[in-house]
Design an enzyme around this catalytic site. Structure first.
Site, short mmCIF file in Angstrom:
data_model
loop_
_atom_site.label_atom_id
_atom_site.label_comp_id
_atom_site.label_asym_id
_atom_site.label_seq_id
_atom_site.Cartn_x
_atom_site.Cartn_y
_atom_site.Cartn_z
N ASP A 140 -4.58 -3.98 1.91
CA ASP A 140 -3.54 -4.98 1.65
C ASP A 140 -4.18 -6.34 1.35
OD1 ASP A 140 -1.16 -3.27 2.82
OD2 ASP A 140 -2.71 -3.24 4.36
N ASP B 139 -1.81 -2.58 -1.63
CA ASP B 139 -0.63 -3.46 -1.65
C ASP B 139 -1.07 -4.88 -1.94
OD1 ASP B 139 1.20 -1.50 -1.04
OD2 ASP B 139 1.11 -1.84 1.13
N ASP C 119 -4.26 2.28 3.49
CA ASP C 119 -4.26 1.54 2.24
C ASP C 119 -5.08 0.26 2.43
OD1 ASP C 119 -2.76 -0.19 3.76
OD2 ASP C 119 -1.01 -0.22 2.46
N1 CTP Z 1 4.56 -5.13 5.78
C1 CTP Z 1 5.73 -5.76 5.51
N2 CTP Z 1 6.67 -5.15 4.74
C2 CTP Z 1 6.44 -3.92 4.23
C3 CTP Z 1 5.25 -3.26 4.51
C4 CTP Z 1 4.32 -3.90 5.31
O1 CTP Z 1 5.93 -6.88 5.95
N3 CTP Z 1 7.37 -3.34 3.49
C5 CTP Z 1 3.55 -5.82 6.59
C6 CTP Z 1 3.65 -5.46 8.05
O2 CTP Z 1 3.52 -6.61 8.81
C7 CTP Z 1 2.46 -4.58 8.26
C8 CTP Z 1 1.48 -5.04 7.22
O3 CTP Z 1 2.28 -5.48 6.16
O4 CTP Z 1 1.95 -4.77 9.55
C9 CTP Z 1 0.57 -3.96 6.76
O5 CTP Z 1 1.30 -2.79 6.53
P1 CTP Z 1 0.63 -1.38 6.36
O6 CTP Z 1 -0.37 -1.42 5.27
O7 CTP Z 1 1.73 -0.40 6.25
O8 CTP Z 1 -0.04 -1.13 7.80
P2 CTP Z 1 -1.47 -1.49 8.38
O9 CTP Z 1 -1.23 -2.19 9.65
O10 CTP Z 1 -2.29 -2.19 7.35
O11 CTP Z 1 -2.06 -0.08 8.71
P3 CTP Z 1 -2.95 0.87 7.78
O12 CTP Z 1 -4.35 0.56 8.16
O13 CTP Z 1 -2.55 2.26 8.11
O14 CTP Z 1 -2.65 0.52 6.36
MN MN Z 2 -2.49 -1.42 5.38
MN MN Z 3 0.28 -1.71 3.15
#
Ligand code: CTP
Ligand code: MN
Ligand code: MN
Length: 523
Positions: free
Chosen positions: A329, A439, A327
């Site tokens: 963020d 997100d 995703d």
């Molecule tokens: N996070 C959080 N609470 C959530 C989801 C996520 O605090 N409910 C924070 C976490 O610190 C996480 C960051 O947001 O490390 C990003 O989450 P996510 O998008 O799930 O992971 P990524 O590390 O960005 O990996 P990806 O590249 O797969 O998206």
């Molecule tokens: Mn992410």
């Molecule tokens: Mn995320």
């Protein structure tokens, strides 16, 4: 009494010792070995000891004087001790003791004198070894590069971690993730078990898996998990946006194995699951950096339209330098505290009016602020205003090369976005847009630094940082604030990080340096 020939490398003696709070017997620092005992019994025994005024350390460190084990032979405990320490001879000694010494000490309420029956028998004397490499024990204290030399070991360990998560075994999952994370820090590929001498975070199970891979090229446990029906189905089902482990498990027990099975079945789906299934094909593709940048431009435009001066920052995996993600963020703030309130619904409304959202769920903030700052974290979930969404990203905005390579014929709204009941196309034509998970998080300016830290990840890095703060510094860290557990108001923080990270033009003159970039740890 066994001479401790190999000492663990500890950065400062205070670092690992602060979890030892009791002072009744300052010369006795006990470490209870979890191996063959289990986490819950160890927790119980630790609490019991601490309640009676004993110092029971969470982590093994130089300060430990008594190692207590149950169901382990002396040689096993000695072998474990050797993995915790590296080749440095000191005059310090550590007692390797059976649980009987501990229970007797609990009964009398003081450290019992050590008798022969308490001692674990060690048949060999340790020979000093040269440490291959040393590393700090918390992932947040080390550099964890994205590209490293031990993918052949970390991939299998992370698969076992994922399997443990799918089975809701968090402790086991974290243990495998910690083991994988330490291997990512190594300057070269592991060739022999001796290369791991002295490294922290490698539990018995992980070491067994590594040994098998080094000897036979693969691990039977890993490969049978990889190919097991349950693992594959749980991964496929939880891969649907909106589907968690509990739902996936229920579906698995009802015979469903993949998203297509769910579509065919009569399951009641909530709105996120419906969107997840509808856009599953797009959402299961990785998001590229070009796509993330394009989404960034859209979010920037939306935010400026509804609140000029608001700032957006790319967070999550892309901020850590990853090339792709599941995703994108973003963290949104405004330099004038309070201006950010109620921002999210306005941004969402603007995006919806432009037909840029396929799905969104906004949750309002729920943090309790007082004069003392944000409330102490009750648990890991933070309380910012946030939006879990699926963007409709026009492929045309990605530039010529990308759009012509990926999609041309499909008209916007084609592909999986078609109305239910319309004739399926003989083969899937690429739509003019791609569904992308996004997100969005809004933080007040005063909490921006913590939000940025908390949302950059990785998940293990964040977890380790909080654990380190709690155990080693006696502090509570959240995505809102930092608390010193022995004091009341939140630790006051400088706002410099906000001005520097956002490179705001009107920042105060004392804040000069530009942030050094985005090298974050990828534990
Ligand atoms: N996070 C959080 N609470 C959530 C989801 C996520 O605090 N409910 C924070 C976490 O610190 C996480 C960051 O947001 O490390 C990003 O989450 P996510 O998008 O799930 O992971 P990524 O590390 O960005 O990996 P990806 O590249 O797969 O998206
Ligand atoms: Mn992410
Ligand atoms: Mn995320």
């Amino acid at each position: 009494m066994v001479p401790l020939k190999r000492r663990k490398v500890v950065s400062t003696s205070s670092a690992t010792d602060t979890d030892i709070k009791a002072t009744k017997y300052p010369d006795t620092v006990i470490f209870i070995l979890e191996r063959k005992m289990g986490a819950s019994r160890r927790t119980f025994l630790t609490r019991l000891g601490r309640n009676k005024g004993f110092q029971v350390a969470e982590q093994f460190s130089e300060a430990v004087t008594h190692v207590v084990a149950e169901n382990n032979s002396g040689d096993e405990v000695q072998a474990w001790l050797e993995t915790q320490t590296v080749g440095r001879t000191t005059s310090n000694t550590v007692h390797l003791l059976s649980i009987s010494w501990y229970t007797e000490s609990m009964a009398t309420g003081k450290p019992e004198s050590i008798q022969e029956k308490h001692k674990l028998k060690v048949s060999h004397t340790p020979t000093p070894v040269t440490p291959v490499v040393s590393a700090k024990s918390y992932a947040c204290q080390r550099r964890t590069p994205l590209k490293h030399h031990n993918l052949f070991l970390t991939e299998p360990l992370e698969l076992l971690a994922e399997n443990a998560e799918l089975g809701e075994n968090e402790g086991r999952s974290v243990a495998f993730r910690r083991a994988a994370a330490i291997l990512k820090t190594l300057p070269r590929a592991v060739k022999r078990m001796e290369d791991l001498q002295g490294l922290p975070c490698l539990g018995e199970h992980s070491l067994r898996v590594i040994k098998e891979i080094l000897e036979y090229g693969s691990s039977q446990e890993v490969e049978s998990t990889r190919h097991s029906e349950q693992f594959q189905a749980m991964k496929a089902l939880t891969g649907i946006f909106g589907v968690g482990v509990k739902t996936a498990d229920r579906w698995f027990r009802e015979g469903l194995r993949c998203p297509a099975d769910v579509t065919k079945s009569e399951q009641r789906l909530n709105s996120s699951q419906q969107a997840g299934l509808l856009h599953h094909e797009d959402l299961s593709q990785r998001v590229s950096r070009a796509e993330a940048d394009a989404i960034g431009q859209i979010v920037e435009r939306a935010v400026q339209e509804v609140l000029p001066g608001a700032q957006i920052t790319l967070i999550g995996g892309f901020r850590r330098g990853k090339e792709t993600g599941h995703d994108v963020d973003f963290l949104i703030t405004h330099p004038e505290e309070g201006k950010e309130e109620g921002l999210m619904p306005k941004v969402v409304q603007w995006l919806e009016a432009q037909d840029l959202l396929l799905y969104q769920k906004t949750t309002m903030n729920s943090y309790l602020e007082s004069k003392e700052g944000p409330a102490r974290p009750a648990h890991n979930m933070d309380r910012f205003e946030r939006c879990f969404s699926i963007f409709k990203l026009e492929r045309s905005v990605l530039g010529e090369a990308h759009s012509s390579a990926q999609a041309t014929e499909g008209e916007p709204g084609g592909g999986e976005g078609r109305a239910p009941g319309s004739e399926p196309l003989p083969q899937r034509r690429p739509a003019g847009w791609k569904a992308v998970r996004v997100d969005l998080v809004v933080s007040p300016f005063s909490q921006f630094g913590f939000a940025l830290l908390g949302w950059t990840g990785s998940k293990l890095f964040e977890r380790e940082l909080r654990r380190w703060a709690g155990r080693e510094k006696n502090m509570s860290l959240s995505s809102h604030a930092l608390y010193d557990n022995s004091k009341s108001p939140a630790v006051p923080v400088s706002q410099d990080i906000c001005w520097v990270t956002l490179s705001l033009p009107e920042r105060p003159s004392h804040v000069k340096k530009r942030a050094s970039g985005t090298t974050r740890e990828n534990a």
